[in-house]
Write an enzyme that holds these catalytic residues in place. Sequence first.
Site, PDB file in Angstrom:
ATOM      1  N   ARG A 195      -2.558  -5.822  -3.188  1.00  0.00           N
ATOM      2  CA  ARG A 195      -3.691  -4.878  -3.171  1.00  0.00           C
ATOM      3  C   ARG A 195      -4.063  -4.455  -4.600  1.00  0.00           C
ATOM      4  O   ARG A 195      -4.394  -3.303  -4.866  1.00  0.00           O
ATOM      5  CB  ARG A 195      -3.395  -3.632  -2.325  1.00  0.00           C
TER       6      ARG A 195
ATOM      7  N   SER B 121      -6.491   1.771   5.293  1.00  0.00           N
ATOM      8  CA  SER B 121      -5.203   2.270   4.781  1.00  0.00           C
ATOM      9  C   SER B 121      -5.457   3.113   3.544  1.00  0.00           C
ATOM     10  O   SER B 121      -6.057   2.629   2.579  1.00  0.00           O
ATOM     11  CB  SER B 121      -4.294   1.112   4.408  1.00  0.00           C
TER      12      SER B 121
ATOM     13  N   GLU C 209      -4.357   3.562  -2.188  1.00  0.00           N
ATOM     14  CA  GLU C 209      -5.077   2.289  -2.238  1.00  0.00           C
ATOM     15  C   GLU C 209      -6.572   2.565  -2.437  1.00  0.00           C
ATOM     16  O   GLU C 209      -7.278   1.816  -3.113  1.00  0.00           O
ATOM     17  CB  GLU C 209      -4.843   1.544  -0.917  1.00  0.00           C
TER      18      GLU C 209
HETATM   19  P1  FAD Z   1     -16.450  -0.199  -2.063  1.00  0.00           P
HETATM   20  O1  FAD Z   1     -15.706   0.766  -1.233  1.00  0.00           O
HETATM   21  O2  FAD Z   1     -17.918  -0.037  -2.167  1.00  0.00           O
HETATM   22  O3  FAD Z   1     -15.829  -0.217  -3.529  1.00  0.00           O
HETATM   23  C1  FAD Z   1     -14.428  -0.248  -3.729  1.00  0.00           C
HETATM   24  C2  FAD Z   1     -14.156  -0.293  -5.246  1.00  0.00           C
HETATM   25  O4  FAD Z   1     -14.606  -1.527  -5.788  1.00  0.00           O
HETATM   26  C3  FAD Z   1     -14.920   0.786  -6.014  1.00  0.00           C
HETATM   27  O5  FAD Z   1     -14.114   1.228  -7.080  1.00  0.00           O
HETATM   28  C4  FAD Z   1     -16.148   0.069  -6.538  1.00  0.00           C
HETATM   29  O6  FAD Z   1     -16.658   0.619  -7.739  1.00  0.00           O
HETATM   30  C5  FAD Z   1     -15.615  -1.326  -6.781  1.00  0.00           C
HETATM   31  N1  FAD Z   1     -16.612  -2.385  -6.574  1.00  0.00           N
HETATM   32  C6  FAD Z   1     -17.284  -2.655  -5.432  1.00  0.00           C
HETATM   33  N2  FAD Z   1     -18.062  -3.728  -5.593  1.00  0.00           N
HETATM   34  C7  FAD Z   1     -17.898  -4.133  -6.868  1.00  0.00           C
HETATM   35  C8  FAD Z   1     -18.440  -5.195  -7.647  1.00  0.00           C
HETATM   36  N3  FAD Z   1     -19.327  -6.061  -7.145  1.00  0.00           N
HETATM   37  N4  FAD Z   1     -18.056  -5.312  -8.938  1.00  0.00           N
HETATM   38  C9  FAD Z   1     -17.175  -4.437  -9.479  1.00  0.00           C
HETATM   39  N5  FAD Z   1     -16.628  -3.415  -8.793  1.00  0.00           N
HETATM   40  C10 FAD Z   1     -16.974  -3.276  -7.504  1.00  0.00           C
HETATM   41  N6  FAD Z   1      -8.694  -3.710   2.940  1.00  0.00           N
HETATM   42  C11 FAD Z   1      -7.821  -4.738   2.972  1.00  0.00           C
HETATM   43  O7  FAD Z   1      -7.401  -5.244   1.924  1.00  0.00           O
HETATM   44  N7  FAD Z   1      -7.381  -5.253   4.156  1.00  0.00           N
HETATM   45  C12 FAD Z   1      -7.790  -4.764   5.351  1.00  0.00           C
HETATM   46  O8  FAD Z   1      -7.378  -5.256   6.389  1.00  0.00           O
HETATM   47  C13 FAD Z   1      -8.696  -3.665   5.351  1.00  0.00           C
HETATM   48  N8  FAD Z   1      -9.103  -3.110   6.512  1.00  0.00           N
HETATM   49  C14 FAD Z   1      -9.933  -2.026   6.496  1.00  0.00           C
HETATM   50  C15 FAD Z   1     -10.315  -1.456   7.721  1.00  0.00           C
HETATM   51  C16 FAD Z   1     -11.163  -0.361   7.747  1.00  0.00           C
HETATM   52  C17 FAD Z   1     -11.546   0.253   9.053  1.00  0.00           C
HETATM   53  C18 FAD Z   1     -11.673   0.157   6.521  1.00  0.00           C
HETATM   54  C19 FAD Z   1     -12.632   1.297   6.537  1.00  0.00           C
HETATM   55  C20 FAD Z   1     -11.294  -0.400   5.306  1.00  0.00           C
HETATM   56  C21 FAD Z   1     -10.404  -1.507   5.279  1.00  0.00           C
HETATM   57  N9  FAD Z   1      -9.990  -2.093   4.081  1.00  0.00           N
HETATM   58  C22 FAD Z   1      -9.134  -3.162   4.093  1.00  0.00           C
HETATM   59  C23 FAD Z   1     -10.458  -1.550   2.784  1.00  0.00           C
HETATM   60  C24 FAD Z   1     -11.848  -2.105   2.337  1.00  0.00           C
HETATM   61  O9  FAD Z   1     -12.576  -2.581   3.428  1.00  0.00           O
HETATM   62  C25 FAD Z   1     -11.720  -3.216   1.302  1.00  0.00           C
HETATM   63  O10 FAD Z   1     -11.037  -2.763   0.173  1.00  0.00           O
HETATM   64  C26 FAD Z   1     -13.089  -3.771   0.877  1.00  0.00           C
HETATM   65  O11 FAD Z   1     -12.921  -4.910   0.071  1.00  0.00           O
HETATM   66  C27 FAD Z   1     -13.958  -2.749   0.144  1.00  0.00           C
HETATM   67  O12 FAD Z   1     -15.251  -3.301   0.015  1.00  0.00           O
HETATM   68  P2  FAD Z   1     -16.523  -2.400  -0.267  1.00  0.00           P
HETATM   69  O13 FAD Z   1     -17.666  -3.309  -0.540  1.00  0.00           O
HETATM   70  O14 FAD Z   1     -16.704  -1.440   0.822  1.00  0.00           O
HETATM   71  O15 FAD Z   1     -16.076  -1.677  -1.606  1.00  0.00           O
HETATM   72  P1  NAP Z   2       0.879  -3.810  11.493  1.00  0.00           P
HETATM   73  O1  NAP Z   2       0.588  -5.202  11.930  1.00  0.00           O
HETATM   74  O2  NAP Z   2       1.159  -2.760  12.516  1.00  0.00           O
HETATM   75  O3  NAP Z   2       2.065  -3.822  10.436  1.00  0.00           O
HETATM   76  C1  NAP Z   2       2.530  -2.612   9.829  1.00  0.00           C
HETATM   77  C2  NAP Z   2       2.894  -2.897   8.403  1.00  0.00           C
HETATM   78  O4  NAP Z   2       3.998  -3.796   8.364  1.00  0.00           O
HETATM   79  C3  NAP Z   2       1.746  -3.544   7.687  1.00  0.00           C
HETATM   80  O5  NAP Z   2       1.366  -2.677   6.682  1.00  0.00           O
HETATM   81  C4  NAP Z   2       2.257  -4.877   7.188  1.00  0.00           C
HETATM   82  O6  NAP Z   2       2.116  -5.050   5.787  1.00  0.00           O
HETATM   83  C5  NAP Z   2       3.723  -4.907   7.542  1.00  0.00           C
HETATM   84  N1  NAP Z   2       3.993  -6.160   8.268  1.00  0.00           N
HETATM   85  C6  NAP Z   2       3.871  -6.359   9.602  1.00  0.00           C
HETATM   86  N2  NAP Z   2       4.244  -7.618   9.937  1.00  0.00           N
HETATM   87  C7  NAP Z   2       4.585  -8.229   8.781  1.00  0.00           C
HETATM   88  C8  NAP Z   2       5.046  -9.514   8.453  1.00  0.00           C
HETATM   89  N3  NAP Z   2       5.238 -10.443   9.398  1.00  0.00           N
HETATM   90  N4  NAP Z   2       5.303  -9.794   7.167  1.00  0.00           N
HETATM   91  C9  NAP Z   2       5.114  -8.890   6.218  1.00  0.00           C
HETATM   92  N5  NAP Z   2       4.664  -7.644   6.441  1.00  0.00           N
HETATM   93  C10 NAP Z   2       4.416  -7.304   7.714  1.00  0.00           C
HETATM   94  O7  NAP Z   2      -0.330  -3.285  10.562  1.00  0.00           O
HETATM   95  P2  NAP Z   2      -1.777  -2.769  10.919  1.00  0.00           P
HETATM   96  O8  NAP Z   2      -1.940  -1.444  10.340  1.00  0.00           O
HETATM   97  O9  NAP Z   2      -2.109  -3.013  12.351  1.00  0.00           O
HETATM   98  O10 NAP Z   2      -2.666  -3.776  10.053  1.00  0.00           O
HETATM   99  C11 NAP Z   2      -2.686  -5.153  10.339  1.00  0.00           C
HETATM  100  C12 NAP Z   2      -3.081  -5.933   9.088  1.00  0.00           C
HETATM  101  O11 NAP Z   2      -4.367  -5.502   8.635  1.00  0.00           O
HETATM  102  C13 NAP Z   2      -2.116  -5.685   7.919  1.00  0.00           C
HETATM  103  O12 NAP Z   2      -1.993  -6.887   7.204  1.00  0.00           O
HETATM  104  C14 NAP Z   2      -2.807  -4.632   7.100  1.00  0.00           C
HETATM  105  O13 NAP Z   2      -2.513  -4.737   5.728  1.00  0.00           O
HETATM  106  C15 NAP Z   2      -4.285  -4.952   7.340  1.00  0.00           C
HETATM  107  N6  NAP Z   2      -5.082  -3.719   7.260  1.00  0.00           N
HETATM  108  C16 NAP Z   2      -5.336  -3.222   6.022  1.00  0.00           C
HETATM  109  C17 NAP Z   2      -6.108  -2.089   5.882  1.00  0.00           C
HETATM  110  C18 NAP Z   2      -6.458  -1.580   4.510  1.00  0.00           C
HETATM  111  O14 NAP Z   2      -7.295  -0.712   4.418  1.00  0.00           O
HETATM  112  N7  NAP Z   2      -5.868  -2.095   3.491  1.00  0.00           N
HETATM  113  C19 NAP Z   2      -6.590  -1.421   7.002  1.00  0.00           C
HETATM  114  C20 NAP Z   2      -6.268  -1.933   8.240  1.00  0.00           C
HETATM  115  C21 NAP Z   2      -5.510  -3.099   8.375  1.00  0.00           C
HETATM  116  P3  NAP Z   2       0.766  -5.574   5.076  1.00  0.00           P
HETATM  117  O15 NAP Z   2      -0.145  -4.401   5.131  1.00  0.00           O
HETATM  118  O16 NAP Z   2       1.228  -5.900   3.708  1.00  0.00           O
HETATM  119  O17 NAP Z   2       0.246  -6.752   5.823  1.00  0.00           O
END
Ligand code: FAD
Ligand code: NAP
Length: 336
Positions: A162, A236, A332
Amino acid sequence: MEIVKNKNIQDYTTFNLPAIAKQFTTFTSIEELIALLRNNKNTPIKILGGGSNILVTQYVDALVLKNEIKGMELTSQDSKYYYIKCAAGENWHQFVLWCIEKNYQGIENLSLIPGTTGAAPMQNIGAYGVEIQDVFYELTAVDVETKSIKVFNKKQCKFGYRESVFKKELKDQYVIIDVTFKLNKEPNYNTSYGDIEKILVAKNIATPTAKDISTAVIEIRNSKLPNPKEIGNAGSFFKNPVITHTKYANLYLKYSKMPGFVNSDDSVKVPAAWLIEQCGFKGKRIDDVGVHAKQALVLVNYGNGNGQQLLELSENIMDAVQRKFNILLEREVNIW
Ligand code: FAD
Ligand code: NAP
């Protein structure tokens, strides 16, 4: 390219908390972006994508530029890969669906992540065992200071869990314009994570396609994660902390139910949601902000909260986890 003053940007972030930007406009091309940067030399700039990873805690004293550059194309191919360029303003999930339709494989596990493609490298988005660094080839970005265009290869992006160089040492210094991915011609799927396999078995799918995996991921996500359209959130809020094996072993002696995933370098990733739950925050509501009742890693706005309240809640969570487990949680979400 009209610049709007004191623009209400509450609806532009998925937290949907009160937010005002001193100045705001959109750009749809690299030329427009460069002109905006030239004409606003001494103004702090903030780039907005889909607003799904931002918490606004104060008046945004900057020119907010919303990226709306569109386009997706196959740029080249070799025996193993398709090279696909996607403009930064494209919706990430629509891009994933487009790739699946064209049979470009490797990002199906990243279905339904909100936001734009341009923000995806910012934190090396990841889910269900896949991160964009696994399929990343290169990206193009504009240097905010010099207005020059630079191409970053994978090594230069310094991807981590991340993390990337754009979230750390180059924070706010580059605007990402497009991203090129190296997608598989032959299937090389990852179905081992979470419930993907279980869903495929339940549907009697022995040889899944990218579409089948995407559908399974969408099903799991819809059943587990709060929809920002219904309740404000940014996914998250904290990263899962990574600790040494020794530290994990010591904590495990005291907390035998503590989950941990061992990384290839022997460090251990501990789910932050478990730590937060153990500190009693799961489902906790303070005023109109809180911790989601089913997902302790997701902080929410019940409708009338504000950014300061949410920031304070996150600080309280960090303090509690630090005191109980001696683990420092890292946010994050990007704080504006
Ligand atoms: P923004 O929120 O608009 O911006 C995020 C940051 O990036 C800001 O600092 C902004 O200035 C910068 N930025 C945006 N665009 C650019 C650009 N073109 N150039 C330079 N800087 C830029 N993340 C995960 O990794 N895995 C997930 O599974 C995941 N699930 C999510 C589920 C939900 C319900 C929500 C709400 C979020 C989730 N996220 C997840 C987080 C988020 O969706 C990601 O981080 C996504 O990539 C953000 O994109 P955005 O366009 O909305 O960025
Ligand atoms: P989940 O599947 O309930 O798992 C809980 C946590 O355990 C996760 O954070 C995941 O880490 C870790 N995990 C589970 N199984 C794993 C495996 N086989 N190997 C390594 N790590 C494992 O999680 P969840 O909340 O429902 O989300 C599912 C996936 O979507 C995850 O990958 C999560 O990162 C992603 N997600 C991300 C965001 C965001 O905003 N970043 C929001 C929603 C969902 P990891 O997170 O490293 O995978």
